[in-house]
Design a protein around this motif. Structure first.
Motif, short mmCIF file in Angstrom:
data_model
loop_
_atom_site.label_atom_id
_atom_site.label_comp_id
_atom_site.label_asym_id
_atom_site.label_seq_id
_atom_site.Cartn_x
_atom_site.Cartn_y
_atom_site.Cartn_z
N ASP A 501 -2.11 0.94 13.33
CA ASP A 501 -1.31 1.66 12.34
C ASP A 501 -1.90 1.50 10.94
OD1 ASP A 501 0.49 2.58 14.24
OD2 ASP A 501 1.91 0.93 13.92
N GLU A 502 -2.41 0.30 10.63
CA GLU A 502 -3.00 0.06 9.32
C GLU A 502 -4.19 0.97 9.08
OE1 GLU A 502 -5.99 -1.13 6.65
OE2 GLU A 502 -6.23 -1.55 8.80
N GLU A 503 -4.98 1.22 10.14
CA GLU A 503 -6.15 2.10 10.00
C GLU A 503 -5.72 3.55 9.80
OE1 GLU A 503 -9.52 -0.20 12.64
OE2 GLU A 503 -7.81 0.68 13.69
N ILE A 504 -4.68 3.97 10.49
CA ILE A 504 -4.14 5.31 10.26
C ILE A 504 -3.66 5.45 8.82
CG2 ILE A 504 -2.32 6.93 10.91
CD1 ILE A 504 -2.46 5.86 13.75
N ALA A 505 -2.98 4.40 8.32
CA ALA A 505 -2.48 4.44 6.94
C ALA A 505 -3.65 4.47 5.96
CB ALA A 505 -1.60 3.22 6.69
N ARG A 506 -4.72 3.73 6.25
CA ARG A 506 -5.87 3.72 5.36
C ARG A 506 -6.53 5.09 5.32
NH1 ARG A 506 -10.83 -0.15 6.61
NH2 ARG A 506 -9.13 -1.29 7.66
N LEU A 507 -6.66 5.74 6.50
CA LEU A 507 -7.20 7.09 6.54
C LEU A 507 -6.30 8.05 5.77
CD1 LEU A 507 -9.14 9.28 7.59
CD2 LEU A 507 -7.74 9.38 9.67
N GLU A 508 -4.99 7.91 5.91
CA GLU A 508 -4.08 8.79 5.19
C GLU A 508 -4.27 8.67 3.69
OE1 GLU A 508 0.67 9.94 4.84
OE2 GLU A 508 0.07 8.14 5.95
N THR A 509 -4.40 7.44 3.20
CA THR A 509 -4.62 7.23 1.77
C THR A 509 -5.90 7.93 1.32
OG1 THR A 509 -3.49 5.09 1.83
CG2 THR A 509 -4.98 5.48 -0.02
N GLY A 510 -6.96 7.79 2.13
CA GLY A 510 -8.23 8.43 1.79
C GLY A 510 -8.15 9.94 1.79
#
Length: 532
Positions: A501-510
């Motif tokens: 989930d953290e990686e999905i959130a990081r991609l979303e921020t980007g």
């Protein structure tokens, strides 16, 4: 973030131009370790920097980088001295792999017809094997057709000698005079038909493929890849294709009518010699991907798949389903095509088949199409070895155990797609569409060629738009992905089932950062690697 992980090593001799392109886009990074859904690079202080990997080896590491069970299997094989090079001998491990693939394929297709396996090393090589086999099959069918035409001609000649005559309408159709008598008229007609049939029987193959499709860059497969930039330099080397417009089934009949081949067969009925038409197999095979990878993550619909299947059955043209990027569980089933009801005469599988460690692929061909002679005229030095086959068996075991991996694909894919859709909803002027299935998704950005910002227009006109976006994600957000090769406005996302989930959130921020920069016309930040 430091992207120059290696000290100077002299002039770049390993594809130096590609290195320049990667440098320009900010993607020339050396990775030093991989695990799960993460790649690591060295920072300026020598420490590791974790990068969320959404490229996933172009879809090769569905189970994650260096999966511990696969690594353990590989280590045990090598420590035991498994025979990697034991060509031209029994390969029971290859047979076990073929049997396991058949078991899963039978379950998904609802059939019990065997599929025979020809192993290879890469996806493009598996496509080449399928195309070569289809052409061998076509050639053998042509030989059989020629022999049938000759036997029919011999029978008709005997009938004329016994008193039969050529039907008047046949003579008129082919412009043959009956004045010299039945035997002479028949001889003239036979000469015309033989010339026509000989020309037909010598026609080279034509292939059908979808617009936007990608099937590799080898001598034949590149000609079946739609991207003209890849095909044109090598157009004189290999077979020719007719590219079918996406989701336009009516184009199939148009192409068939334009390019079909017909042979004429002499037949005897009711004491007269007549002429029948026989379809000549000019179309060697129809190649397609259930989800186009390099073409922009476009999903084949069930309706279009049905139309293709029906058309190919009508003209006896085999279907080669390229599952190299979409298959091996990436959409929640071994075969992505099984979800739209498509049954292939051939399948090509690769990428995750090797578990991200072994370099292996396979071409499967159904029993009713199989030509055993192919096994003698086609071979591959590194294929069908103990190491790659046993690793592939471990991969299938991990995919199939309780169906957990398939369910994980669906769950992680749904979470990733929901995030991408939320970005699209919030930035409709920047994002065109979200496409794909499971853990094979694409986000298409709108064309920025007419943007008010000169810097953004420059990126759009560079031919590397998506690569600059990927460079920004890597540089600023520690996220790794790429655009699709033939549709550079579309970023692809093919992570592993270890996606957090953290990686999905990081991609979303980007992605939200990119959309805001495009909205605000801040092209200089997006091109930060190119401008220093």
């Amino acid at each position: 973030m430091d992207t120059n992980n290696s000290a100077a090593e002299g002039p770049e001799l390993a594809e130096p131009y590609l290195r320049e392109v990667l440098d320009m886009a900010g993607l020339a990074v050396e990775y030093v370790r991989a695990g799960g859904n993460t790649l690591y690079q060295r920072g300026a202080d020598g420490g590791e920097i974790a990068i969320a990997d959404f490229a996933g080896g172009y879809g090769s590491v569905l189970l994650g980088h260096n999966h511990p069970d696969i690594v353990r299997c590989a280590r045990e094989l090598l420590e035991a001295g498994t025979p990697v090079h034991a060509q031209f001998s029994r390969h029971p491990y290859a047979n076990r792999l073929a049997s396991e693939l058949n078991r899963i394929v039978h379950r998904e297709l609802g059939t019990d017809e065997p599929y025979y396996a020809i192993f290879a090393n890469t996806g493009a090589e598996a496509v080449e094997a399928a195309v070569k086999h289809a052409e061998m099959d076509r050639g053998m069918r042509i030989v059989a057709l020629g022999e049938e035409l000759q036997r029919s001609a011999d029978s008709a000649r005997d009938a004329v000698a016994g008193g039969s005559v050529v039907a008047d309408r046949v003579l008129r159709r082919f412009g043959v005079s009956a004045a010299a008598g039945p035997a002479a008229a028949f001889a003239e007609l036979e000469r015309h038909l033989t010339e026509h049939n000989t020309a037909q029987l010598e026609r080279p193959p034509l292939f059908l493929a979808l617009e936007g499709g990608f099937h590799g860059k080898l001598g034949t497969s590149v000609q079946l890849t739609h991207n003209e930039a890849y095909r044109t330099p090598f157009r004189s080397l290999a077979a020719q294709a007719r590219f079918v417009p996406w989701e336009r089934p009516e184009a199939l009949k148009e192409i068939h009518e334009r390019d079909r081949g017909v042979c004429f067969e002499l037949v005897v009925a009711d004491g007269q010699v007549d002429v029948a038409e026989r379809e000549f197999p000019v179309f060697c095979a129809f190649l397609l991907e259930p989800i186009q990878g390099e073409g922009g993550i476009h999903v084949l619909t069930a309706e279009f798949a049905e139309a293709i299947q029906r058309f190919c059955e009508e003209i006896d043209c085999p279907v080669i389903v390229d599952e190299i990027q979409a298959g091996m569980g990436r959409t929640g089933t071994l075969l992505a095509s099984s979800q739209v009801g498509l049954r292939g005469d051939y399948y090509t599988l690769a990428k995750t088949l090797g578990g991200g460690i072994a370099k292996t692929s396979v071409m499967l061909v159904r029993e009713t199409r199989y030509r055993r002679e192919f096994e003698i005229v086609h071979s591959s030095t590194f294929a069908k070895d103990s190491f790659s086959c046993t690793v592939a068996l471990k991969v299938l075991e991990l995919l199939e155990t309780d169906g957990g991996a398939y369910r994980r694909v669906e769950e992680r894919g749904a979470a990733l797609r929901a995030m991408l859709e939320s970005v699209r909803a919030d930035f409709p002027e920047q994002v065109q569409e979200v496409r794909g299935k499971g853990l094979m998704l694409g986000l298409e950005f709108r064309d920025q060629s007419d943007a008010e910002s000169e810097a953004v227009r420059g990126l759009a006109g560079s031919g590397l738009f998506g690569y600059f976006l990927a460079g920004h994600l890597l540089r600023e957000h520690r996220v790794r992905t790429f655009p699709t090769a033939s549709a550079v406005n579309t970023l692809r996302f093919e992570p592993s089932i270890e996606l957090a989930d953290e990686e999905i959130a990081r991609l979303e921020t980007g992605l939200r950062d990119i959309c805001a920069l495009l909205r605000d016309g801040d092209g200089s930040r997006l091109a930060g690697a190119a401008t220093g």
